[in-house]
Write a protein that holds these residues in place. Structure first.
Motif, mmCIF file in Angstrom:
data_model
loop_
_atom_site.group_PDB
_atom_site.id
_atom_site.type_symbol
_atom_site.label_atom_id
_atom_site.label_comp_id
_atom_site.label_asym_id
_atom_site.label_seq_id
_atom_site.Cartn_x
_atom_site.Cartn_y
_atom_site.Cartn_z
ATOM 1 N N GLY A 84 0.775 -1.230 0.000
ATOM 2 C CA GLY A 84 0.000 0.000 0.000
ATOM 3 C C GLY A 84 0.808 1.281 0.000
ATOM 4 N N GLY A 85 2.077 1.207 0.378
ATOM 5 C CA GLY A 85 2.912 2.398 0.430
ATOM 6 C C GLY A 85 4.290 2.056 0.959
ATOM 7 N N GLU A 86 5.112 3.081 1.134
ATOM 8 C CA GLU A 86 6.457 2.958 1.720
ATOM 9 C C GLU A 86 7.295 1.890 1.020
ATOM 10 N N PRO A 87 7.528 2.044 -0.276
ATOM 11 C CA PRO A 87 8.261 1.006 -1.011
ATOM 12 C C PRO A 87 9.667 0.759 -0.486
ATOM 13 N N ASP A 88 10.364 1.797 -0.030
ATOM 14 C CA ASP A 88 11.724 1.590 0.483
ATOM 15 C C ASP A 88 11.714 0.680 1.710
ATOM 16 N N LYS A 89 10.726 0.857 2.557
ATOM 17 C CA LYS A 89 10.585 0.012 3.751
ATOM 18 C C LYS A 89 10.357 -1.445 3.357
ATOM 19 N N LEU A 90 9.545 -1.666 2.336
ATOM 20 C CA LEU A 90 9.244 -3.030 1.901
ATOM 21 C C LEU A 90 10.470 -3.691 1.291
ATOM 22 N N LEU A 91 11.194 -2.954 0.469
ATOM 23 C CA LEU A 91 12.387 -3.522 -0.172
ATOM 24 C C LEU A 91 13.482 -3.791 0.856
ATOM 25 N N ALA A 92 13.606 -2.922 1.853
ATOM 26 C CA ALA A 92 14.618 -3.133 2.884
ATOM 27 C C ALA A 92 14.335 -4.406 3.678
#
Length: 214
Positions: A32-40
């Motif tokens: 839903g959002g925060e792609p950098d958080k998901l990839l990390a």
């Protein structure tokens, strides 16, 4: 199969990173959002993201999809085609909820009742469960007795049906006739909030418990 929940957006939406324990091949469900958080998180866990899976088209579940698709070059799979109504209105949704304007995208594949998704050595069954949105799907792993149910069912509650194209009776039917028959032991990840089991909701959920239906 392994998974981890990654809450994102001001709505604390449960994005799930799910992966095959043997191959470390993974999928992001409802980013839903925060792609950098998901990839990390995927990098931290040593998971290779090979697909993005969507349960439905509401912005808090798909807001990072376009950016992640562009950055990873992976397919977007789901939801059911009836949720194109929502996916075609992402900019409107962003203005309504005060979200950043999302990168537009189109699913590479829509899902239908009975479809099968694979992730390494894991298999997931697709259940079309309309009501919250017309094209909502649930992803069920029979071996793990685990499901991602999006905004169909929550611990102690059910999805809203007051949005455009919502249908309360369809939602009740989907829960009672498509989810509950999977078995009381099935653990599920809802779109928001803590996990539960189908058995617990059959016993105690004030909206869909067995005692309400005779």
């Amino acid at each position: 199969m392994d998974f981890t929940l990654i809450p994102v957006t001001p709505f604390a939406q449960n994005c799930t990173l799910v992966w095959c324990s043997q191959t470390r091949q993974g999928a992001l469900i409802d980013p839903g959002g925060e792609p950098d958080k998901l990839l990390a998180k995927a990098q931290e866990l040593g998971v290779t993201i090979s697909a993005i899976w969507l349960t439905h088209g509401h912005l808090d579940h798909v807001g990072a999809t376009g950016e992640l698709k562009n950055r990873l070059g992976v397919p977007v799979i789901g939801p059911h085609k009836d949720d194109d109504f929502w996916l075609s209105r992402l900019e409107d949704q962003a203005r309504m909820f005060g979200f950043p304007e999302p990168v537009p995208f189109s699913p590479d594949r829509y899902l239908e009742q009975g479809d099968i998704l694979t992730l390494g050595e894991e298999t997931f069954e697709v259940l079309h469960c309309p009501g919250h949105t017309p094209g909502h799907v649930v992803l069920f792993n029979p071996k793990a007795q685990w499901a991602q149910v999006g905004d169909v069912l929550f611990k102690g509650s059910i999805g809203r049906t007051d949005f455009p194209m919502g249908n309360h009776q369809q939602l009740l039917d989907a829960i009672r006739h498509r989810l509950f028959p999977l078995g009381d032991q099935v653990r599920f990840v809802p779109g928001h909030g803590p996990m539960s089991t189908l058995g617990e909701e059959r016993r105690s959920n004030p909206f869909v418990a067995d005692h309400r239906f005779g």
